[in-house]
Design a protein around this motif. Structure first.
Motif, mmCIF file in Angstrom:
data_model
loop_
_atom_site.group_PDB
_atom_site.id
_atom_site.type_symbol
_atom_site.label_atom_id
_atom_site.label_comp_id
_atom_site.label_asym_id
_atom_site.label_seq_id
_atom_site.Cartn_x
_atom_site.Cartn_y
_atom_site.Cartn_z
ATOM 1 N N ALA A 45 -15.993 -9.231 2.923
ATOM 2 C CA ALA A 45 -15.674 -7.807 2.829
ATOM 3 C C ALA A 45 -14.337 -7.588 2.131
ATOM 4 O O ALA A 45 -14.182 -6.650 1.339
ATOM 5 C CB ALA A 45 -15.647 -7.182 4.226
ATOM 6 N N ALA A 46 -13.368 -8.464 2.395
ATOM 7 C CA ALA A 46 -12.059 -8.341 1.748
ATOM 8 C C ALA A 46 -12.173 -8.573 0.244
ATOM 9 O O ALA A 46 -11.494 -7.914 -0.552
ATOM 10 C CB ALA A 46 -11.084 -9.336 2.361
ATOM 11 N N ALA A 47 -13.033 -9.499 -0.154
ATOM 12 C CA ALA A 47 -13.211 -9.793 -1.575
ATOM 13 C C ALA A 47 -14.044 -8.713 -2.270
ATOM 14 O O ALA A 47 -13.742 -8.299 -3.393
ATOM 15 C CB ALA A 47 -13.873 -11.156 -1.750
ATOM 16 N N ASP A 48 -15.102 -8.240 -1.584
ATOM 17 C CA ASP A 48 -15.999 -7.248 -2.196
ATOM 18 C C ASP A 48 -15.391 -5.855 -2.225
ATOM 19 O O ASP A 48 -15.632 -5.081 -3.170
ATOM 20 C CB ASP A 48 -17.317 -7.194 -1.428
ATOM 21 C CG ASP A 48 -18.140 -8.457 -1.583
ATOM 22 O OD1 ASP A 48 -17.802 -9.273 -2.479
ATOM 23 O OD2 ASP A 48 -19.108 -8.638 -0.832
ATOM 24 N N MET A 49 -14.632 -5.499 -1.185
ATOM 25 C CA MET A 49 -14.032 -4.158 -1.113
ATOM 26 C C MET A 49 -12.521 -4.283 -1.273
ATOM 27 O O MET A 49 -12.015 -4.354 -2.384
ATOM 28 C CB MET A 49 -14.410 -3.505 0.215
ATOM 29 C CG MET A 49 -15.911 -3.297 0.370
ATOM 30 S SD MET A 49 -16.364 -2.429 1.902
ATOM 31 C CE MET A 49 -15.931 -3.660 3.154
ATOM 32 N N ASN A 50 -11.819 -4.317 -0.174
ATOM 33 C CA ASN A 50 -10.388 -4.590 -0.174
ATOM 34 C C ASN A 50 -9.965 -4.977 1.229
ATOM 35 O O ASN A 50 -10.737 -4.871 2.188
ATOM 36 C CB ASN A 50 -9.569 -3.404 -0.705
ATOM 37 C CG ASN A 50 -9.804 -2.123 0.079
ATOM 38 O OD1 ASN A 50 -9.763 -2.117 1.323
ATOM 39 N ND2 ASN A 50 -10.071 -1.022 -0.628
ATOM 40 N N VAL A 51 -8.720 -5.423 1.354
ATOM 41 C CA VAL A 51 -8.233 -5.936 2.631
ATOM 42 C C VAL A 51 -8.218 -4.847 3.693
ATOM 43 O O VAL A 51 -8.590 -5.079 4.854
ATOM 44 C CB VAL A 51 -6.827 -6.546 2.455
ATOM 45 C CG1 VAL A 51 -6.209 -6.890 3.813
ATOM 46 C CG2 VAL A 51 -6.894 -7.791 1.583
ATOM 47 N N LYS A 52 -7.802 -3.650 3.338
ATOM 48 C CA LYS A 52 -7.722 -2.559 4.305
ATOM 49 C C LYS A 52 -9.083 -2.276 4.939
ATOM 50 O O LYS A 52 -9.212 -2.222 6.170
ATOM 51 C CB LYS A 52 -7.192 -1.296 3.626
ATOM 52 C CG LYS A 52 -7.170 -0.069 4.531
ATOM 53 C CD LYS A 52 -6.623 1.154 3.814
ATOM 54 C CE LYS A 52 -6.652 2.377 4.716
ATOM 55 N NZ LYS A 52 -6.075 3.578 4.046
ATOM 56 N N GLU A 83 -4.964 2.050 -0.181
ATOM 57 C CA GLU A 83 -6.104 1.289 -0.696
ATOM 58 C C GLU A 83 -5.606 0.473 -1.883
ATOM 59 O O GLU A 83 -4.934 0.990 -2.765
ATOM 60 C CB GLU A 83 -7.210 2.240 -1.175
ATOM 61 C CG GLU A 83 -7.790 3.114 -0.087
ATOM 62 C CD GLU A 83 -8.840 2.395 0.760
ATOM 63 O OE1 GLU A 83 -9.248 1.283 0.366
ATOM 64 O OE2 GLU A 83 -9.215 2.951 1.799
ATOM 65 N N ASN A 84 -5.898 -0.805 -1.888
ATOM 66 C CA ASN A 84 -5.467 -1.659 -2.996
ATOM 67 C C ASN A 84 -6.651 -2.515 -3.426
ATOM 68 O O ASN A 84 -6.929 -3.558 -2.840
ATOM 69 C CB ASN A 84 -4.274 -2.533 -2.592
ATOM 70 C CG ASN A 84 -3.698 -3.308 -3.771
ATOM 71 O OD1 ASN A 84 -4.304 -3.374 -4.846
ATOM 72 N ND2 ASN A 84 -2.531 -3.883 -3.586
ATOM 73 N N ASN A 85 -7.340 -2.048 -4.450
ATOM 74 C CA ASN A 85 -8.531 -2.754 -4.920
ATOM 75 C C ASN A 85 -8.213 -3.839 -5.940
ATOM 76 O O ASN A 85 -9.101 -4.596 -6.339
ATOM 77 C CB ASN A 85 -9.518 -1.753 -5.531
ATOM 78 C CG ASN A 85 -10.047 -0.780 -4.495
ATOM 79 O OD1 ASN A 85 -10.356 -1.164 -3.376
ATOM 80 N ND2 ASN A 85 -10.133 0.493 -4.870
#
Length: 301
Positions: A45-52, A83-85
């Protein structure tokens, strides 16, 4: 008559132990599979979306994240964050352990960080996450910490390749309910000793294969190597201040966390940080199976 009653009692106790061991093995294996799956899904999920978004989806409402010498409510902290993509935080588990009842466990492994996905890695380290099942039976993050290596320590980053999941359930028989009190007393005894003789404290309470996490140090998983790494730190005293704890339903697996003040042998500086510690009931006594102490020395100008 008395002999028959005693024989019957022994039979009942034996059947209870067999029944528990069968139950423990099944729930442990299920819990281990679930916690590894939860960790891998979290990383994806962190890789596909972002850490937040990944953290908000996986944190327990009471989950804590660690930064500096303090811990913070994870959901409250990440909800306020941007948000940091573009950034990319990647990790995977190389170690996973759970309680015999499959409700509490931890995972740990290497991570890398890139400020922008196409850039080179600028941070290395090992993460350390404690998980607990929620009321819906899903594993959620209770504690999330980790250690880092500065760039000049990048050669220390050597990803492990084998997921260590072996467990000897013969040493994991759940203690009685009052063992939760024994756990608290053991944690207190360890902390008290660590404030006067850290080497003796760890020598006494570390398991034979504990996962030891320290900044700028290879992750150790052997007691001899663990103690060598601790001695290398030249610590005169650890003052552990507990903020919270948790224990499994079977009273065989527990964790504590909080802040720590460190006294060094050859320095007047007293750095502060945090700690996360996981305990397991092994061979009728509580032993540390994972331990992180994180603090930062001030950089001299």
């Amino acid at each position: 008559m008395a002999l028959k009653l005693n024989f019957k009692l022994i039979a009942i106790v034996s059947l209870t132990l067999i029944s528990f061991n069968t139950y423990a093995q099944k729930t442990y294996i299920q819990g281990l599979d679930d916690i590894i799956k939860s960790e891998n899904n979290f990383a994806k999920a962190a890789a596909d979306m972002n850490v937040k978004k990944a953290f908000l989806a996986n944190l327990d409402s009471a989950g804590r994240i660690f930064n500096g010498s303090k811990s913070y409510n994870g959901i409250a902290t990440y909800s306020k964050g941007p948000e940091n993509n573009n950034a990319l935080l990647e990790w995977y588990p190389t170690v996973a352990q759970v309680a015999a009842t499959g409700d509490i466990g931890f995972t740990s492994g290497p991570f890398t960080y890139r400020a922008k996905r196409a850039d080179t890695v600028i941070a290395y380290g090992y993460y350390f996450t404690v998980w607990k099942r929620d009321k819906n039976g899903l594993f959620k993050i209770m504690l999330d910490g980790g250690v880092t290596h500065s760039l000049n320590h990048s050669p220390l980053f050597k990803p492990e390749i084998k997921l260590q999941t072996a467990v000897d359930l013969k040493t994991r028989r759940a203690p009685s309910a009052n063992k939760s009190i024994d756990f608290k007393l053991t944690e207190t005894a360890f902390s008290t000793l660590a404030d006067t003789d850290p080497a003796k404290a760890y020598q006494t309470y570390l398991s034979s294969k504990a996962r030891l996490l320290r900044n700028n140090s290879l992750v150790q998983q052997d007691k001899i190597a663990d103690l060598a790494a601790i001695n290398k730190e030249q610590i005169k005293a650890y003052l552990f201040i507990q903020d919270g704890s948790g224990i499994s339903a079977g009273n065989d697996f527990a964790y504590t966390y909080g802040s720590v003040n460190v006294t060094l042998n050859n320095s007047t500086e007293k750095p502060a940080g945090f700690y996360i510690r996981v305990w397991q009931f092994i061979n009728n006594e509580w032993k540390i199976i994972a331990d992180e102490v994180s603090y930062e020395m001030k950089t001299e100008k």
